[in-house]
Write an enzyme that holds these catalytic residues in place. Structure first.
Site, PDB file in Angstrom:
ATOM      1  N   THR A  33       0.826  -1.020  -0.235  1.00 34.93           N
ATOM      2  CA  THR A  33      -0.086   0.039   0.018  1.00 34.93           C
ATOM      3  C   THR A  33       0.821   1.266  -0.064  1.00 34.93           C
ATOM      4  O   THR A  33       2.145   1.233   0.156  1.00 34.93           O
ATOM      5  CB  THR A  33      -0.847  -0.172   1.009  1.00 34.93           C
ATOM      6  OG1 THR A  33      -1.942   0.882   1.160  1.00 34.93           O
ATOM      7  CG2 THR A  33      -0.056   0.171   2.502  1.00 34.93           C
ATOM      8  N   ASN A  34       0.192   2.316  -0.111  1.00 35.80           N
ATOM      9  CA  ASN A  34       0.674   3.612   0.170  1.00 35.80           C
ATOM     10  C   ASN A  34       0.601   4.196   1.359  1.00 35.80           C
ATOM     11  O   ASN A  34      -0.765   4.001   1.787  1.00 35.80           O
ATOM     12  CB  ASN A  34       0.343   4.540  -0.939  1.00 35.80           C
ATOM     13  CG  ASN A  34       1.199   4.360  -2.231  1.00 35.80           C
ATOM     14  OD1 ASN A  34       2.362   4.291  -2.339  1.00 35.80           O
ATOM     15  ND2 ASN A  34       0.406   4.469  -3.319  1.00 35.80           N
ATOM     16  N   LEU A  35       1.243   5.022   2.167  1.00 36.55           N
ATOM     17  CA  LEU A  35       0.816   5.670   3.231  1.00 36.55           C
ATOM     18  C   LEU A  35      -0.044   6.812   2.899  1.00 36.55           C
ATOM     19  O   LEU A  35       0.349   7.749   2.182  1.00 36.55           O
ATOM     20  CB  LEU A  35       2.143   6.100   3.962  1.00 36.55           C
ATOM     21  CG  LEU A  35       2.864   5.126   4.717  1.00 36.55           C
ATOM     22  CD1 LEU A  35       3.986   5.904   5.479  1.00 36.55           C
ATOM     23  CD2 LEU A  35       2.075   4.184   5.725  1.00 36.55           C
ATOM     24  N   SER A  36      -1.325   6.851   3.240  1.00 39.44           N
ATOM     25  CA  SER A  36      -2.373   7.882   2.895  1.00 39.44           C
ATOM     26  C   SER A  36      -3.236   8.032   3.881  1.00 39.44           C
ATOM     27  O   SER A  36      -4.248   6.913   3.990  1.00 39.44           O
ATOM     28  CB  SER A  36      -2.728   7.758   1.497  1.00 39.44           C
ATOM     29  OG  SER A  36      -4.001   8.430   1.322  1.00 39.44           O
ATOM     30  N   ALA A 100      -4.050   7.761  -3.265  1.00 32.15           N
ATOM     31  CA  ALA A 100      -2.697   7.510  -3.451  1.00 32.15           C
ATOM     32  C   ALA A 100      -2.893   6.031  -4.143  1.00 32.15           C
ATOM     33  O   ALA A 100      -2.739   4.985  -3.179  1.00 32.15           O
ATOM     34  CB  ALA A 100      -2.134   7.560  -2.149  1.00 32.15           C
TER      35      ALA A 100
END
Ligand code: CTP
Ligand code: CA
Length: 222
Positions: A33-36, A100
């Site tokens: 995942t992306n940090l968002s 994101a």
């Protein structure tokens, strides 16, 4: 209170927003995942709704309440987000792609939990579809807003994304100044150049973006 007095520049207009990260599964208990946090996308969805728009929010996994008056569609992966967006986008005046989206997903999803063994493990990843680029390339595209979170060279990268994806507006920020915070410092990039917005909480930044879009669409004069 702010919502009550908000000018209804967007009444009669539908706005589609994506927000949050996507989760790309590796196995039943692990994701890439992306940090968002989803905060900027949710703030923008809320501001458009307060400005009178009919807002649909396609959201990745976040822990945020649904803004009042906004229709929320929950998705997990980039492919699900793409399907949810393409299914709904027709008839929308504006598409704001704040999510994101993970650029890559694991080439294979293990049906069972991956067991630890060897000292090194190599993951093979495949490219995900670029949802915003696809929407902008539709025969009758909505007015497209992209977000560019960069760790360096903000002006160059943000402007390049605007041109290459064929977007009406890019909202750029340096990740160091936004991630996980309630405040944000953004710069707007459009065909007329670059407009820095003052550092403010994400709700106020969202209003700055909504006001800019309303001006560009000729919905307000000032
Ligand atoms: N975006 C998208 N689908 C993707 C990747 C990005 O819709 N698969 C959208 C994002 O929501 C954002 C814009 O494209 O509005 C720019 O995303 P960003 O990650 O900054 O740019 P990329 O084009 O993915 O390029 P890179 O990550 O290499 O900088
Ligand atoms: Ca990316």
């Amino acid at each position: 209170l702010e919502a009550f007095f908000a000018p209804k520049w967007f009444s009669g207009h539908a706005v589609l927003v994506t927000a949050g990260p996507t989760y790309e599964p590796l196995d039943p208990v692990r994701v890439l995942t992306n940090l968002s946090s989803g905060k900027m996308g949710y703030a923008l969805a809320q501001a458009f709704a307060q400005a009178g728009a009919a807002v649909t929010l396609v959201s990745g996994p976040v822990s945020l309440p649904t803004p009042l008056g906004v229709t929320r569609v929950d998705v997990t992966t980039a492919e699900q987000m793409r399907a949810a967006v393409l299914e709904r986008v027709s008839g929308h005046r504006i598409f704001a792609s704040v999510a994101a989206v993970a650029d890559y997903r694991p080439a294979r999803v293990s049906p069972q939990k991956i067991k630890k063994g060897a000292e090194r493990l190599t993951l093979e990843l495949v490219r995900n579809p670029d949802i915003l680029a696809e929407v902008a390339a539709l025969p009758e595209p909505p007015w497209c807003i992209g977000f560019a979170a960069e760790s360096e060279n903000l002006d160059e990268y943000a402007e390049r994304k605007r041109r290459e994806k064929g977007l009406q507006l890019v909202v750029g920020n340096l990740v160091q100044e936004a991630m996980g915070r309630d405040e944000n410092t953004v710069v707007l990039y459009d065909e007329n150049g670059r407009i820095p917005l003052p550092t403010a909480d994400k709700a106020q930044v969202a209003w700055g973006i909504v006001r800019h879009v309303a001006r560009r669409l000729g919905l307000i004069d000032t």
